[in-house]
Design a protein around this motif. Structure first.
Motif, short mmCIF file in Angstrom:
data_model
loop_
_atom_site.label_atom_id
_atom_site.label_comp_id
_atom_site.label_asym_id
_atom_site.label_seq_id
_atom_site.Cartn_x
_atom_site.Cartn_y
_atom_site.Cartn_z
N ASN A 1 -3.40 -7.60 1.99
CA ASN A 1 -4.15 -7.60 3.24
C ASN A 1 -3.29 -8.13 4.39
OD1 ASN A 1 -6.25 -7.40 5.04
ND2 ASN A 1 -7.06 -9.41 4.55
N MET B 1 -0.28 -5.79 5.19
CA MET B 1 -0.76 -4.59 5.87
C MET B 1 -0.43 -4.65 7.36
SD MET B 1 -4.69 -3.64 6.23
CE MET B 1 -5.23 -2.55 4.95
N PRO C 1 1.73 -1.21 7.99
CA PRO C 1 0.47 -0.46 7.94
C PRO C 1 0.64 0.95 7.39
CG PRO C 1 1.25 -0.59 10.20
CD PRO C 1 2.17 -1.45 9.38
N THR D 1 -2.42 0.80 2.73
CA THR D 1 -3.61 1.38 3.35
C THR D 1 -4.81 0.49 3.05
OG1 THR D 1 -4.09 2.63 1.38
CG2 THR D 1 -2.72 3.70 3.03
N SER D 2 -5.93 0.83 3.64
CA SER D 2 -7.12 0.01 3.44
C SER D 2 -7.67 0.16 2.02
CB SER D 2 -8.19 0.40 4.45
OG SER D 2 -8.50 1.77 4.31
N SER D 3 -7.06 1.03 1.21
CA SER D 3 -7.52 1.17 -0.18
C SER D 3 -6.38 0.88 -1.15
CB SER D 3 -8.05 2.59 -0.40
OG SER D 3 -7.06 3.54 -0.08
N TYR E 1 -13.43 -4.42 0.35
CA TYR E 1 -13.54 -5.12 1.63
C TYR E 1 -13.62 -4.13 2.79
CZ TYR E 1 -12.23 -7.94 5.66
OH TYR E 1 -12.20 -8.54 6.88
N SER E 2 -12.75 -3.15 2.80
CA SER E 2 -12.74 -2.25 3.95
C SER E 2 -13.96 -1.33 3.96
CB SER E 2 -11.44 -1.46 4.02
OG SER E 2 -11.13 -0.89 2.80
#
Lengths: 469, 310
Positions: free
Chosen positions: B249, B252, B256, B260-262, B270-271
């Motif tokens: 996290n 990231m 970025p 990724t958010s996954s 969370y995302s």
């Protein structure tokens, strides 16, 4: 290794206000717990039918004399000074200022409190782009019955469009703005004989020339995690990526002709490697600005004050100019950042809360204080025309009248730009498609297509009727 | 494990002779247990039940909340982002945990050997990273990994070598593993070291009498004695790896395009909850992640037990 979710989540959608990085981190991190713990006010259901009937003068006067305690979530440092002005005028009303984090962290807490049905504040600091995200859930109070309409001419026209709903509602009162301009290193430009670019064509040529002359230097950095900058550039180019009509109809066109033009342009520069694409507001990025890796920073009007705090090593070398133009004959600008004060609909004291939101941002003394204490870029027409504000000559910019530059830009911001009601998701999807294509030097135009389809799928899944694309 | 505790010895007689104390004992026990049970219900079972309840609904921005039964679970089991995230943490677990535990074991054995000078200082030195909050540790390593102004990049630059791409797609999992290893080697070492200290000295003396050298003692006495402690550290590592969240996290923010958010299953949960505002689906994802952890942990315990009894 793991744990609950305490860390500052990357907030691609939020714009940093002009305050030092350390202050920013301290504010978002340390105080958030206190905010969560202390925000345990009561809950009233949303008052029914807040839109129709205006509240009479007598009612307002009576309410302002009734002893009341209001909670205000904001991340603005030292806002107590402005709040004190309000409390002096209305001694019966006490404001409890709570720092609930800047941007996304605050919205996350707010959303949780709203969902839980208790603990939400009366008033909240909210950025322009986040307003639809909260009006879609019916969480904000329409301020028209409390006399907000009278303030329309006080604020810069385009900001009023940003806080107004499709049915004429007034969801928030503007506080500061971020019309976009270009901060540049005069010394680097001079050393390589580069003229300040006035069109994007000149900008691209300058990027190639500069990087060729000095491979350690790039003309600019287009952060691969900063959707807000992308939105600002889209805004300038005249795009209308999100158009909502009614509550559930949305047109999404983030890969239309204008967007593709932008994608082609920046994608090519990134692919050639003549601009940087590193994430912004990171240690490395601060170091890069201090060490002269980037010769410009395309940023909002809060940028000048922010930069002078975070790139002290380069004092005196920077200047400000408008963004390069697509059509030099018709100069236009976009906006990045800036925020407002909104009232949460569940407040038990809507009158006092609404009066506070209006006073804080429109009272001349309070509004001026934002420009002198927090170095905010003003949203009121009076301040934008004030000689003392425009005539400021900061040494960091070699004595240039930087405020004047951005005040001129502010008049060119296109008033018709709308935000989607699920911005967080849009921002993350941008980073994972368009931003990634910039960083990986792959096809940015194609990435726009993936962005479009990801948002569309999400919107449909959330029950929206989606058009466009 | 071997003896059964539940066999009552001459039940009838006991009951007849001492009925009263037994009953009083029962109520007193319940009273003592009550605070625990109340907290357990309130803080563990209730939220779990609520999450289970949430996972059966679907709430949309337009249209509100509807009961969908197990639909969310069916979606999740087919969700490539979730499956990829779980696969990634499984890979992370397979690479990182053996390295970490082997290091911890070596350090523990070295410290226990008594041959090291400044053993206390070294012990503390290895343990100190665990005292650094993982958020700070990740920020620090994120800076060290920096491709421009990080020290590794600077050294490579001075030597006219290309800077190492610690934050690139292919190196990221290794970079994360390095941070986690750095943080937790000391913690695991302390557990193993404590277990080593409980071995009675007589065993060593007897072994020495039989002519065993240091290596032989380590192999035949210390390692078998460490087995329960190793199982424990392994179990912690299973849970920790599959819940990987803080480090990715935070990284990231600096990478970025890679994270990724996954990226990990927990990050995905969370995302989904806080970016996509799909609380119900997030509850489902969390449940599935929990299930995976239970299965993997159980599989490990089962194999460990079988080996011990065999």
């Amino acid at each position: 290794m793991s744990g609950p979710f305490p860390s500052p989540f990357p907030s691609p959608s939020s714009s940093p206000s002009p305050l030092s990085r350390r202050g920013f981190l301290a504010a978002t991190g340390a105080l958030s717990l206190a905010a969560t713990l202390s925000a345990c006010g009561g809950d009233g259901g949303p008052p029914a039918g807040s839109s129709a009937k205006p509240v009479g003068r007598a009612d307002i006067d009576k309410a302002m004399k009734t002893p009341t305690q209001l909670t205000f979530w904001t991340w603005v440092p030292n806002i107590d000074k402005e709040v004190a002005l309000f409390e002096k005028k209305y001694p019966a009303v006490k404001i409890k200022v709570v720092n609930a984090g800047q941007g996304t962290p605050e919205y996350t807490k707010l959303r949780t409190a709203l969902k839980a049905g208790s603990g939400a504040p009366d008033m909240v600091q909210i950025e322009y782009q986040a307003i639809p995200t909260f009006t879609i859930t019916g969480s904000l109070l329409d301020l028209r019955p409390y006399g907000a309409s009278a303030l329309k001419s006080t604020f810069v026209d385009w900001t009023w469009g940003q806080v107004s709903g499709s049915g004429g509602e007034i969801w928030a009162i503007p506080q500061d703005t971020g019309p976009m301009g270009m901060l540049y290193r005069k010394d680097i430009f001079d050393r390589h004989g580069i003229q300040v670019p006035t069109t994007w064509d000149e900008f691209a040529a300058a990027a190639r020339t500069l990087h060729k002359a000095d491979p350690d230097v790039y003309l600019t950095n287009l952060a691969a995690n900063q959707v807000a900058a992308w939105h600002g550039l889209l805004w300038q180019a005249g795009a209308k990526p999100y158009v909502t009509s009614g509550k559930s109809d949305i047109t999404i066109s983030v890969d239309d002709t204008v967007s593709k033009k932008l994608g082609q342009y920046w994608g090519a520069l990134a692919k050639e490697g003549v601009i940087g694409v590193e994430p912004d507001f990171t240690d490395s990025w601060y170091a890069a600005l201090n060490k002269g890796k980037y010769a410009t920073w395309l940023t909002g009007a809060w940028g000048p004050a922010f930069l002078s705090g975070s790139a002290k090593a380069t004092a005196g070398k920077w200047r400000a100019a408008p963004l390069p133009q697509w059509d030099a004959a018709k100069p236009s600008a976009g906006n990045w950042g800036g925020s407002t004060t909104a009232v949460i609909r569940s407040t038990k004291n809507p009158i006092q809360a609404a009066v506070f939101a209006q006073f804080l941002n429109s009272d001349p003394a309070s509004a001026r204080r934002f420009t002198t204490e927090q170095f905010f870029f003003p949203a009121t027409k009076t301040l934008l025309a004030e000689a003392s504000f425009l005539g400021d000559t900061p040494a960091f910019y070699g004595g240039q009248k930087v405020n004047q530059v951005f005040a001129d830009i502010s008049t060119q911001v296109n008033p018709a730009f709308q935000w989607p009601p699920f911005l967080d998701r849009v921002a993350t999807d941008w980073t994972e498609t368009v931003g990634k294509s910039l960083a990986d030097k792959t096809d940015t135009v194609r990435a726009l297509g993936s962005w479009q389809s990801r948002i569309t799928t999400f919107a449909k899944g959330q029950g929206f009727t989606v058009e466009g694309g | 494990m071997a003896t059964t505790a539940a066999t009552p010895v001459a039940p009838a007689r006991t009951n007849r002779t001492k009925p009263t104390p037994r009953r009083r004992h029962g109520t007193a026990g319940a009273l003592f247990i009550a605070p625990f049970m109340a907290l357990f219900l309130l803080l563990f079972l209730a939220p779990l039940g609520y999450a289970a309840y949430l996972s059966l609904f679907q709430e949309k921005l337009i249209g509100g909340s509807t009961f969908v039964g197990l639909d969310n679970y069916i979606t999740a089991l087919k969700d490539p982002l979730l499956l990829k995230g779980i696969g990634r943490v499984a890979l992370f677990f397979v690479i990182q945990v053996p390295v970490m535990l082997l290091l911890a074991l070596c350090f523990a054995l070295a410290l226990d050997s008594g041959l090291l000078r400044l053993a206390r200082v070294i012990r503390l030195g290895i343990f100190v990273p665990y005292a650094v909050p993982s958020v700070i540790a990740t920020l620090m390593w994120g800076y060290l990994y920096g491709p421009d102004f990080g020290p590794f990049a600077q050294i490579s630059h001075d030597l006219h070598l290309p800077a190492p791409h610690f934050l690139s797609d292919s190196w990221m999992l290794g970079s994360l593993a390095n941070i986690v290893t750095w943080e937790f080697v000391g913690y695991n070492m302390i557990i193993l070291y404590a277990a080593l200290r409980t071995i009675p000295a007589e065993l060593y003396e007897a072994a020495a009498m039989d002519g065993a050298g240091a290596w032989r003692i380590a192999w035949s006495i210390k390692l078998p004695a460490l087995r329960p402690a190793l199982t424990l550290t392994l179990l912690f590592s299973v849970i920790g790896s599959f819940q990987l969240f803080n480090e990715p996290n935070l990284l990231m923010k600096v990478a970025p395009d890679v994270i990724t958010s996954s990226y990990t299953a927990n990050l995905y949960a969370y995302s989904v909850a806080f970016i996509s505002q799909q609380t119900n689906y997030a509850a489902t994802v969390s449940f599935i992640l929990g299930l995976v952890i239970v299965i993997v942990s159980y599989a490990f315990l089962l194999t460990a037990n079988r080996r011990r009894t065999a």
